[in-house]
Design an enzyme around this catalytic site. Sequence first.
Site, PDB file in Angstrom:
ATOM      1  N   ILE A 195       1.027  -1.370  -0.101  1.00 62.11           N
ATOM      2  CA  ILE A 195       0.020   0.213   0.135  1.00 62.11           C
ATOM      3  C   ILE A 195       1.156   0.935  -0.535  1.00 62.11           C
ATOM      4  O   ILE A 195       1.049   1.219   1.059  1.00 62.11           O
ATOM      5  CB  ILE A 195      -1.211   0.160   1.388  1.00 62.11           C
ATOM      6  CG1 ILE A 195      -2.074  -1.129   1.291  1.00 62.11           C
ATOM      7  CG2 ILE A 195      -2.153   1.482   0.949  1.00 62.11           C
ATOM      8  CD1 ILE A 195      -2.798  -1.255   2.237  1.00 62.11           C
ATOM      9  N   HIS A 196       1.328   1.198  -1.170  1.00 66.53           N
ATOM     10  CA  HIS A 196       2.576   2.608  -1.442  1.00 66.53           C
ATOM     11  C   HIS A 196       1.805   3.608  -0.565  1.00 66.53           C
ATOM     12  O   HIS A 196       3.224   4.442  -0.038  1.00 66.53           O
ATOM     13  CB  HIS A 196       2.749   2.806  -2.970  1.00 66.53           C
ATOM     14  CG  HIS A 196       2.726   1.707  -3.481  1.00 66.53           C
ATOM     15  ND1 HIS A 196       4.442   0.518  -3.707  1.00 66.53           N
ATOM     16  CD2 HIS A 196       2.176   0.911  -4.580  1.00 66.53           C
ATOM     17  CE1 HIS A 196       3.650  -0.097  -4.711  1.00 66.53           C
ATOM     18  NE2 HIS A 196       2.951  -0.114  -5.222  1.00 66.53           N
ATOM     19  N   ASP A 197       1.270   4.300  -0.565  1.00 65.27           N
ATOM     20  CA  ASP A 197       0.831   5.783  -0.813  1.00 65.27           C
ATOM     21  C   ASP A 197       1.195   6.373   0.953  1.00 65.27           C
ATOM     22  O   ASP A 197       1.067   6.862   1.218  1.00 65.27           O
ATOM     23  CB  ASP A 197      -0.241   6.566  -1.451  1.00 65.27           C
ATOM     24  CG  ASP A 197       0.029   6.273  -2.913  1.00 65.27           C
ATOM     25  OD1 ASP A 197       0.824   6.629  -3.543  1.00 65.27           O
ATOM     26  OD2 ASP A 197      -1.062   5.950  -3.434  1.00 65.27           O
TER      27      ASP A 197
END
Length: 324
Positions: A242-244
Amino acid sequence: MSRQRVIIDADPGLDDAAAILMALASPEIDVLGLSVVAGNVPLQDTMANACKIVGVSGRTDVPVYAGAAGPLVREQVFGKYAKIGAFSDDLVARGDIAPSEENAVRFIVRSAREAAEAGEPITICAIGPMTNLALALIQHPDVARGIRQIVSMGGAFTALGHRTPWAEFNVLADPHAAEIVYRSGVPVVVMPLDMTFQALFTAEHFKSFGTRGGAAGGALYNLFSTFDRSDMARFGRPGGPIHDATTIAWLIRPELFTSRKATVGTQVTGLTMGYTYADFYQKMDRTPNATVVTDVDEAGFINLLIERISLYGSTAPGRQTPGG
């Protein structure tokens, strides 16, 4: 407690949804507003998604502003899940949030100038293509004085890309904007794929969102359960990043991360457009312009995100909304 005043510049987006909800639930962060850009999906859909995310959070005090509908120079590209468009009502419940009339770029400019005048510079979390920020900095260079730092999710150095072999999507979607931001003189924190790939969320983690996080957590569960983010061939184990949300976690718990100073830039032409480089050893004889986050405490980050989303489930009627 001193709260960090933050603008979230986003292109929602699954990961953006998690980052926005995490920020809105966190008492350490005062979200001044969402500036929205085209990226994962076209602007009308990123705006619809942003309004739904804010609506499901219960934070009706947080304004949403529409910004750039396309990149500065290159032809437009959309994200992996572009076919999703706007989140359907069965994934994220429809709310009553309406977009603000002011343009997102003007909102950034106004907020930064007010911050500079007050002597309290703001932070911008850039979790989409950086077109809005680039436009603000090009058209009104003085706004840089009102921005304390830009914490960006973007770039790939040793991890290679996830849309092309050489480029991370947020930079690929508008490399010219990224280069303008990197060269703006504003301190930049870069959260690249090299780091975000280290923290993988599994189906059990998504289930925790749904069972503990109220309506907001349920929306995240729906989104991440519907659109599979696993890649066993690449990661060698179950789960997906979940990069952001790492940008918000870095603001709240920087001790979960390891970072290094570097000179960062972007290739803006040719076959490898969107490629980002990081010079950690000053081979280019240039002063470092960025802090590159290289490592993350996987368990610590995952637990922090679940903890913050769980706050939505503990908000009873009549109580203050998380982060409010």
